[in-house]
Design an enzyme around this catalytic site. Structure first.
Site, PDB file in Angstrom:
ATOM      1  N   ARG A  34       7.056  57.841  24.469  1.00 60.90           N
ATOM      2  CA  ARG A  34       7.896  59.051  24.457  1.00 60.90           C
ATOM      3  C   ARG A  34       6.508  60.278  24.014  1.00 60.90           C
ATOM      4  NH1 ARG A  34      11.103  56.624  20.889  1.00 60.90           N
ATOM      5  NH2 ARG A  34      13.362  55.975  21.310  1.00 60.90           N
TER       6      ARG A  34
ATOM      7  N   LYS B  75      11.399  57.497  17.262  1.00 64.20           N
ATOM      8  CA  LYS B  75      13.554  58.121  16.371  1.00 64.20           C
ATOM      9  C   LYS B  75      13.012  57.507  14.816  1.00 64.20           C
ATOM     10  CE  LYS B  75      14.840  60.202  20.759  1.00 64.20           C
ATOM     11  NZ  LYS B  75      16.009  60.328  21.426  1.00 64.20           N
TER      12      LYS B  75
ATOM     13  N   HIS C  52       7.864  62.733  30.488  1.00 62.93           N
ATOM     14  CA  HIS C  52       8.982  61.926  30.235  1.00 62.93           C
ATOM     15  C   HIS C  52       9.090  61.155  31.388  1.00 62.93           C
ATOM     16  CE1 HIS C  52      11.388  60.968  27.139  1.00 62.93           C
ATOM     17  NE2 HIS C  52      12.790  60.314  27.948  1.00 62.93           N
TER      18      HIS C  52
ATOM     19  N   ARG D  55       8.039  57.531  31.499  1.00 60.77           N
ATOM     20  CA  ARG D  55       7.733  56.780  30.314  1.00 60.77           C
ATOM     21  C   ARG D  55       9.260  55.859  31.303  1.00 60.77           C
ATOM     22  NH1 ARG D  55      10.421  55.337  25.086  1.00 60.77           N
ATOM     23  NH2 ARG D  55      12.354  55.424  24.719  1.00 60.77           N
TER      24      ARG D  55
ATOM     25  N   HIS E 266      14.888  52.301  21.405  1.00 58.07           N
ATOM     26  CA  HIS E 266      15.820  51.947  21.608  1.00 58.07           C
ATOM     27  C   HIS E 266      16.726  51.293  20.884  1.00 58.07           C
ATOM     28  CE1 HIS E 266      15.632  53.795  26.636  1.00 58.07           C
ATOM     29  NE2 HIS E 266      15.544  54.776  25.710  1.00 58.07           N
TER      30      HIS E 266
ATOM     31  N   TYR F 130      18.374  53.087  33.136  1.00 64.75           N
ATOM     32  CA  TYR F 130      17.148  52.552  33.773  1.00 64.75           C
ATOM     33  C   TYR F 130      16.943  51.387  34.971  1.00 64.75           C
ATOM     34  CZ  TYR F 130      15.267  55.547  30.397  1.00 64.75           C
ATOM     35  OH  TYR F 130      14.911  56.223  29.309  1.00 64.75           O
TER      36      TYR F 130
END
Length: 298
Positions: A149, A173, A238, A241, A264, A273
């Site tokens: 990210r 995150k 992004h 990514r 994730h 994806y």
């Protein structure tokens, strides 16, 4: 109350600076709206009991009128709900009016990504031996090679690199750390950048021209610059990514491994994806299905 809430998410929940800025921006926008709706009567605004689901729905309608996307509106609803939940927990409010407002359903759009040839073209665009060109090559290569990210890219420090093993420690995150592999070309680009900039005693890896840690805004400008030079207009940071994940899956990587590399929490997020082109689907089907192979006279 806003300052109290920001302290809570900063110190107790330990959220990233990017997330904190989004919370502050969303709640500040909501407050500005309230000052207009409630005729700038601060006493009415400061008493949270005056804010009900009707006012919240009117605020959402105002956002739609301004042309905000469903995803942006959904984020602002989530922010307001979280704020009111905290106020309820602290005894400043009995009920959360945000629970009576539904979140807009977001359409499932496919992530924008580059083909392998387009990715090669973009990564080959920064040319020359100037310090900024060398830095930009390292940033783009790391983006695509590790699927990071934008906030993760700018947060990388010297101590996070293990280039001999081809690994980077990433702060994702929620301040969660993970170790991700990085490809040979990215390792070479980073080594060249390190040798050029002599960062042995500097904490951040990627610096701006003033020697400070590069910002996400600057990285956006870097990607914007090279996408135009390479003739690729419809991409964002992004997109690199997305391209990383798409190319791994099309190359045969399993979903769980890609989930781990992307950081994730949920596998369902990674499954976005798994899209591939129809040509790719037909190619796989023709090769793999016993009734799918075309005969020579067809």
């Amino acid at each position: 109350m806003l300052e109290e809430f920001i302290r809570h998410i900063s110190l107790e929940r330990n959220l990233s600076s990017h997330t904190i800025r989004n919370y502050f921006s969303d709640l500040s926008q909501f407050y500005e709206y309230l000052t207009g709706v409630l005729k700038k009567d601060t006493l009415l605004i400061e008493d949270l009991r005056n804010i009900d689901h009707i006012i919240l729905r009117a605020f959402l309608a105002n956002l739609y009128e301004k042309g905000l996307s469903k995803s942006s509106v959904a984020r602002k609803i989530s922010t307001i709900r979280t704020f009111f939940n905290y106020m309820c927990r602290e005894g400043n409010l009995v009920n959360n009016p945000g629970k009576m407002v539904s979140t807009p359903k977001r359409g499932k759009t496919l992530p924008n990504f580059l083909s392998v040839d387009e990715a090669d073209r973009l990564l080959g665009t920064p040319v020359g031996e100037g310090s900024l060109s060398i830095r930009d090559r390292a940033i783009l290569e790391t983006f695509y090679s590790a699927g990071l990210r934008i906030g993760e890219i700018v947060a990388i420090n010297v101590e996070d690199l293990n280039l001999s093993e081809g690994l980077i420690k990433v702060k994702g995150k929620g301040r969660k750390e993970r170790i991700v592999p990085v490809g040979k070309k990215a390792v070479e680009a980073i080594k060249k950048y390190l040798a050029t900039s002599q960062l042995t005693n500097t904490l951040p890896i990627f610096l701006n021209k003033y020697g400070k840690r590069i910002t996400t805004r600057s990285v956006h400008r870097i990607v914007d610059k090279y996408k135009k030079l390479s003739g690729l207009w419809d991409i964002t940071p992004h997109s690199l990514r997305h391209s990383f994940a798409t190319h791994l899956l099309e190359g045969g990587a399993d979903l769980r491994s890609v989930q781990e590399m992307l950081g994730h929490a949920s596998l369902s997020t990674t499954q976005r994806y798994t899209h591939v082109s129809m040509d790719k689907l037909m190619e796989v089907y023709d090769k793999a299905h016993p009734r799918g192979r075309k005969t020579s006279n067809e």
